[in-house]
Write a protein that holds these residues in place. Structure first.
Motif, PDB file in Angstrom:
ATOM      1  N   TRP A  99      41.603  39.672  46.915  1.00  0.00           N
ATOM      2  CA  TRP A  99      42.604  39.331  45.915  1.00  0.00           C
ATOM      3  C   TRP A  99      43.923  38.911  46.567  1.00  0.00           C
ATOM      4  O   TRP A  99      44.257  39.338  47.665  1.00  0.00           O
ATOM      5  CB  TRP A  99      42.861  40.525  44.990  1.00  0.00           C
ATOM      6  N   THR A 100      44.668  38.079  45.845  1.00  0.00           N
ATOM      7  CA  THR A 100      45.991  37.669  46.303  1.00  0.00           C
ATOM      8  C   THR A 100      46.981  38.814  46.112  1.00  0.00           C
ATOM      9  O   THR A 100      46.721  39.757  45.351  1.00  0.00           O
ATOM     10  CB  THR A 100      46.483  36.459  45.492  1.00  0.00           C
ATOM     11  N   SER A 105      49.740  48.865  42.540  1.00  0.00           N
ATOM     12  CA  SER A 105      48.705  48.723  43.560  1.00  0.00           C
ATOM     13  C   SER A 105      49.323  48.779  44.954  1.00  0.00           C
ATOM     14  O   SER A 105      48.769  49.383  45.882  1.00  0.00           O
ATOM     15  CB  SER A 105      47.952  47.408  43.360  1.00  0.00           C
ATOM     16  N   ARG A 127      47.653  39.722  42.617  1.00  0.00           N
ATOM     17  CA  ARG A 127      46.566  40.441  41.939  1.00  0.00           C
ATOM     18  C   ARG A 127      46.406  40.006  40.487  1.00  0.00           C
ATOM     19  O   ARG A 127      46.181  40.823  39.582  1.00  0.00           O
ATOM     20  CB  ARG A 127      46.781  41.950  42.023  1.00  0.00           C
ATOM     21  N   SER A 128      46.507  38.720  40.270  1.00  0.00           N
ATOM     22  CA  SER A 128      46.374  38.154  38.924  1.00  0.00           C
ATOM     23  C   SER A 128      45.629  36.836  39.030  1.00  0.00           C
ATOM     24  O   SER A 128      45.950  36.008  39.888  1.00  0.00           O
ATOM     25  CB  SER A 128      47.757  37.934  38.302  1.00  0.00           C
ATOM     26  N   ASP A 141      44.069  50.507  42.258  1.00  0.00           N
ATOM     27  CA  ASP A 141      43.582  49.293  42.924  1.00  0.00           C
ATOM     28  C   ASP A 141      43.361  48.300  41.782  1.00  0.00           C
ATOM     29  O   ASP A 141      42.266  48.198  41.231  1.00  0.00           O
ATOM     30  CB  ASP A 141      42.284  49.595  43.672  1.00  0.00           C
ATOM     31  N   ALA A 170      50.554  45.052  39.806  1.00  0.00           N
ATOM     32  CA  ALA A 170      50.550  44.664  41.221  1.00  0.00           C
ATOM     33  C   ALA A 170      51.442  45.590  42.044  1.00  0.00           C
ATOM     34  O   ALA A 170      51.092  45.976  43.177  1.00  0.00           O
ATOM     35  CB  ALA A 170      51.004  43.210  41.364  1.00  0.00           C
ATOM     36  N   SER A 173      38.383  44.226  46.701  1.00  0.00           N
ATOM     37  CA  SER A 173      39.757  43.860  46.349  1.00  0.00           C
ATOM     38  C   SER A 173      40.529  43.245  47.518  1.00  0.00           C
ATOM     39  O   SER A 173      41.625  42.702  47.309  1.00  0.00           O
ATOM     40  CB  SER A 173      40.511  45.074  45.806  1.00  0.00           C
ATOM     41  N   CYS A 188      44.016  44.740  39.173  1.00  0.00           N
ATOM     42  CA  CYS A 188      44.010  43.284  39.091  1.00  0.00           C
ATOM     43  C   CYS A 188      44.080  42.880  37.615  1.00  0.00           C
ATOM     44  O   CYS A 188      43.529  43.569  36.745  1.00  0.00           O
ATOM     45  CB  CYS A 188      42.743  42.726  39.723  1.00  0.00           C
ATOM     46  N   ARG A 203      40.003  51.836  40.281  1.00  0.00           N
ATOM     47  CA  ARG A 203      39.997  50.394  40.060  1.00  0.00           C
ATOM     48  C   ARG A 203      40.525  50.170  38.634  1.00  0.00           C
ATOM     49  O   ARG A 203      40.040  50.766  37.682  1.00  0.00           O
ATOM     50  CB  ARG A 203      38.584  49.848  40.214  1.00  0.00           C
TER      51      ARG A 203
END
Length: 325
Positions: free
Chosen positions: A236-237, A160, A240-241, A166, A157, A233, A168, A115
């Motif tokens: 998350w979009t 990931s 990832r922000s 993984d 991103a 996670s 963010c 992470r």
């Protein structure tokens, strides 16, 4: 049991984060190891869970030593602040861009993707619209610091997507109230006003009294970082922000609240001498809507009084870090 790596661990936010991790673990899980990376450490005490690595994460030997600990979670806070980065573009690129990319790429060698929580900044937005902003605002950095933060968000991103991490990114607003008067931090006036008024000292602010900023205490910032580090996670979009929710407060509003808290005369102690670039970039923020971040459980301090409570409370804990080198 988890192994956690924190870069920039001796910084303002880093110290608060480390204390919380030692006291509470990560999402209720105790730590088996906490690896801290920074240029230097003030405390040479001993906590058997902690290992200190002295040096810049931009140095290959430091990066190798940190990754040899095989962290499960990485909280990457290390950076050169905006003012200093504008004065030294080579250092800015080395730490804020290259070192972050090298840290991400090094995660490929770990037994499993860690992470990875990246401390980004509202500097990615650049100049703000006059009437309102949202978490969907298109980033348009106005300084290299913001450009490098945005680039690292995109690279994280992508890493990931590839399965290296993984990860963010969390965009930080003005975090208060650091004690040091860091000349490399153009937004440092936001913290300095807390301590000057607490001590009944005069201060000249480089912004107008009518200016408005996005505020958050270090304690609440750490709450959000740890919440993101421990959550599922899949929520998350793809980008990832996330932009943290903020308190949108006027400079004079915060000054008046501090004056009431400490029983000091604000009009006698606070002088306004706006520096146009600082006033435009750091004190011209509109209201900010962050429904997506709030739905994830991210939050702001609540109101100006609780901002003061949280900001002073985080510092009242002291900077004592007991660790083994």
């Amino acid at each position: 049991m988890s192994r956690v790596l924190v870069t920039g661990a001796q910084g303002f936010i880093g110290q608060v984060l480390v204390r919380r991790l030692l006291q509470e673990g990560l999402e209720g899980q105790p730590l088996s190891q906490l690896v801290l990376v920074d240029l230097s450490f003030r405390d040479a005490g001993c906590d058997a869970r902690v290992r200190q690595i002295r040096g810049s994460i931009a140095q290959p030997a430091v990066l190798r030593a940190a990754m040899a600990t095989q962290p499960d979670t990485i909280l990457h806070l290390a950076s050169v602040p905006g003012g200093a980065s504008e004065r030294d573009p080579a250092l800015d690129r080395s730490v804020n861009l290259d070192a972050t990319l090298q840290l991400i790429e090094a995660c490929q060698a770990l037994p499993r993707p860690p992470r990875f929580i990246y401390s980004s900044s509202i500097a990615v937005y650049g100049d703000q619209p006059a009437h309102g902003a949202s978490e969907d605002q298109v980033p348009q950095p106005a300084i290299s610091y913001g450009a490098h933060k945005l680039a690292c968000e995109i690279l994280l991103a992508d890493a990931s997507r590839r399965g290296w991490v993984d990860g963010c990114s969390l965009r930080l607003p003005g975090i208060v109230a650091r004690r040091d008067e860091n000349p490399g931090l153009a937004s440092g006036f936001m913290s300095q006003v807390f301590w000057h008024l607490a001590q009944g000292q005069r201060i000249t602010l480089p912004v107008s009294a009518t200016g408005r900023c996005w505020w958050m205490s270090a304690a609440t910032c750490v709450d959000n970082l740890l919440h993101l580090a421990g959550m599922d996670s899949s929520r998350w979009t793809p980008q990832r922000s996330f932009q943290m929710p903020v308190l949108h407060l006027g400079i004079a509003e915060v000054v008046d609240a501090l004056a009431r808290r400490f029983g000091v005369p604000a009009q006698q102690l606070v002088h306004y001498a706006p520096d146009p670039p600082i006033d435009r970039v750091y004190a011209s923020y509109p209201p900010l809507a962050t429904p997506r971040a709030e739905a994830l459980g991210l939050r702001h301090d609540g109101d100006v009084e609780r901002l003061i409570d949280n900001a002073l409370g985080a510092n009242a804990l002291g900077a004592d870090l007991k660790a083994c080198g």
